[in-house]
Design a protein around this motif. Structure first.
Motif, mmCIF file in Angstrom:
data_model
loop_
_atom_site.group_PDB
_atom_site.id
_atom_site.type_symbol
_atom_site.label_atom_id
_atom_site.label_comp_id
_atom_site.label_asym_id
_atom_site.label_seq_id
_atom_site.Cartn_x
_atom_site.Cartn_y
_atom_site.Cartn_z
ATOM 1 N N MET A 1 11.550 16.923 -1.965
ATOM 2 C CA MET A 1 11.337 15.826 -1.045
ATOM 3 C C MET A 1 10.407 14.797 -1.692
ATOM 4 N N SER A 2 10.738 13.544 -1.538
ATOM 5 C CA SER A 2 9.945 12.464 -2.128
ATOM 6 C C SER A 2 8.693 12.195 -1.313
ATOM 7 N N GLU A 3 7.704 11.679 -2.008
ATOM 8 C CA GLU A 3 6.434 11.334 -1.394
ATOM 9 C C GLU A 3 6.215 9.839 -1.561
ATOM 10 N N GLN A 4 5.658 9.191 -0.530
ATOM 11 C CA GLN A 4 5.382 7.755 -0.609
ATOM 12 C C GLN A 4 3.906 7.492 -0.383
ATOM 13 N N ASN A 5 3.340 6.646 -1.219
ATOM 14 C CA ASN A 5 1.946 6.234 -1.072
ATOM 15 C C ASN A 5 1.873 4.721 -1.212
ATOM 16 N N THR A 6 1.019 4.105 -0.415
ATOM 17 C CA THR A 6 0.844 2.656 -0.462
ATOM 18 C C THR A 6 -0.543 2.343 -1.008
ATOM 19 N N TYR A 7 -0.580 1.397 -1.933
ATOM 20 C CA TYR A 7 -1.824 0.971 -2.567
ATOM 21 C C TYR A 7 -1.958 -0.531 -2.412
ATOM 22 N N GLN A 8 -3.164 -1.046 -2.575
ATOM 23 C CA GLN A 8 -3.414 -2.486 -2.574
ATOM 24 C C GLN A 8 -3.829 -2.897 -3.983
ATOM 25 N N VAL A 9 -3.184 -3.945 -4.490
ATOM 26 C CA VAL A 9 -3.487 -4.462 -5.819
ATOM 27 C C VAL A 9 -3.929 -5.911 -5.677
ATOM 28 N N SER A 10 -5.044 -6.244 -6.327
ATOM 29 C CA SER A 10 -5.517 -7.632 -6.277
ATOM 30 C C SER A 10 -5.275 -8.321 -7.613
ATOM 31 N N ILE B 1 4.721 6.205 -15.038
ATOM 32 C CA ILE B 1 4.000 7.428 -14.670
ATOM 33 C C ILE B 1 5.032 8.526 -14.403
ATOM 34 N N PRO B 2 4.860 9.693 -15.020
ATOM 35 C CA PRO B 2 5.812 10.791 -14.801
ATOM 36 C C PRO B 2 5.946 11.141 -13.321
ATOM 37 N N GLY B 3 7.189 11.272 -12.876
ATOM 38 C CA GLY B 3 7.466 11.644 -11.493
ATOM 39 C C GLY B 3 7.717 10.475 -10.569
ATOM 40 N N VAL B 4 7.342 9.258 -10.986
ATOM 41 C CA VAL B 4 7.553 8.089 -10.133
ATOM 42 C C VAL B 4 9.041 7.750 -10.095
ATOM 43 N N GLU B 5 9.568 7.642 -8.870
ATOM 44 C CA GLU B 5 10.994 7.348 -8.671
ATOM 45 C C GLU B 5 11.244 5.873 -8.418
ATOM 46 N N SER B 6 10.327 5.223 -7.690
ATOM 47 C CA SER B 6 10.492 3.792 -7.433
ATOM 48 C C SER B 6 9.149 3.156 -7.098
ATOM 49 N N VAL B 7 9.094 1.840 -7.321
ATOM 50 C CA VAL B 7 7.894 1.056 -7.042
ATOM 51 C C VAL B 7 8.346 -0.199 -6.312
ATOM 52 N N ASP B 8 7.759 -0.457 -5.146
ATOM 53 C CA ASP B 8 8.106 -1.647 -4.365
ATOM 54 C C ASP B 8 6.840 -2.470 -4.163
ATOM 55 N N VAL B 9 6.806 -3.660 -4.764
ATOM 56 C CA VAL B 9 5.622 -4.518 -4.712
ATOM 57 C C VAL B 9 5.897 -5.714 -3.804
ATOM 58 N N THR B 10 4.965 -5.976 -2.886
ATOM 59 C CA THR B 10 5.031 -7.164 -2.035
ATOM 60 C C THR B 10 3.953 -8.121 -2.513
ATOM 61 N N LEU B 11 4.357 -9.180 -3.195
ATOM 62 C CA LEU B 11 3.427 -10.126 -3.802
ATOM 63 C C LEU B 11 2.481 -10.741 -2.781
ATOM 64 N N VAL C 1 4.618 3.341 -3.787
ATOM 65 C CA VAL C 1 5.071 4.189 -4.888
ATOM 66 C C VAL C 1 5.753 5.415 -4.300
ATOM 67 N N THR C 2 7.013 5.620 -4.674
ATOM 68 C CA THR C 2 7.755 6.800 -4.256
ATOM 69 C C THR C 2 7.857 7.716 -5.460
ATOM 70 N N SER C 3 7.488 8.989 -5.253
ATOM 71 C CA SER C 3 7.473 9.928 -6.370
ATOM 72 C C SER C 3 8.022 11.277 -5.953
ATOM 73 N N ALA C 4 8.472 12.034 -6.938
ATOM 74 C CA ALA C 4 9.030 13.362 -6.702
ATOM 75 C C ALA C 4 7.927 14.355 -6.354
ATOM 76 N N ALA C 5 6.734 14.117 -6.879
ATOM 77 C CA ALA C 5 5.575 14.980 -6.648
ATOM 78 C C ALA C 5 4.357 14.077 -6.494
ATOM 79 N N PRO C 6 3.257 14.598 -5.976
ATOM 80 C CA PRO C 6 2.066 13.766 -5.822
ATOM 81 C C PRO C 6 1.636 13.136 -7.152
ATOM 82 N N VAL C 7 1.243 11.868 -7.085
ATOM 83 C CA VAL C 7 0.760 11.139 -8.256
ATOM 84 C C VAL C 7 -0.719 10.853 -8.028
#
Length: 68
Positions: free
Chosen positions: A1-10, A28-38, A45-51
């Motif tokens: 099962m995939s895991e999703q985490n949201t981060y803030q980038v400045s 990064i190993p395990g990362v499946e997708s990255v969705d950035v909102t400018l 970050v969606t990953s196969a395992a915790p990052v």
């Protein structure tokens, strides 16, 4: 099962910024997708395992930006 985490980038201001952050985090190993909102600086970050947050912070730093 995939895991999703949201981060803030400045510091991102354009599509090139988004591409740089996406590319670095995608390596990064395990990362499946990255969705950035400018507009908000949100990075999902969606990953196969915790990052580790440190791995994401390092990748963002490598791209030239800061994880908030």
């Amino acid at each position: 099962m995939s895991e999703q985490n949201t981060y803030q980038v400045s510091g991102m201001t354009c599509a090139h910024c988004v591409a740089s952050v996406t590319e670095e985090i995608s390596e990064i190993p395990g990362v499946e997708s990255v969705d950035v909102t400018l507009e908000t600086g949100a990075v999902v970050v969606t990953s196969a395992a915790p990052v580790a947050r440190e791995a994401v912070a390092d990748a963002v730093s490598e791209a030239g930006y800061t994880l908030v």
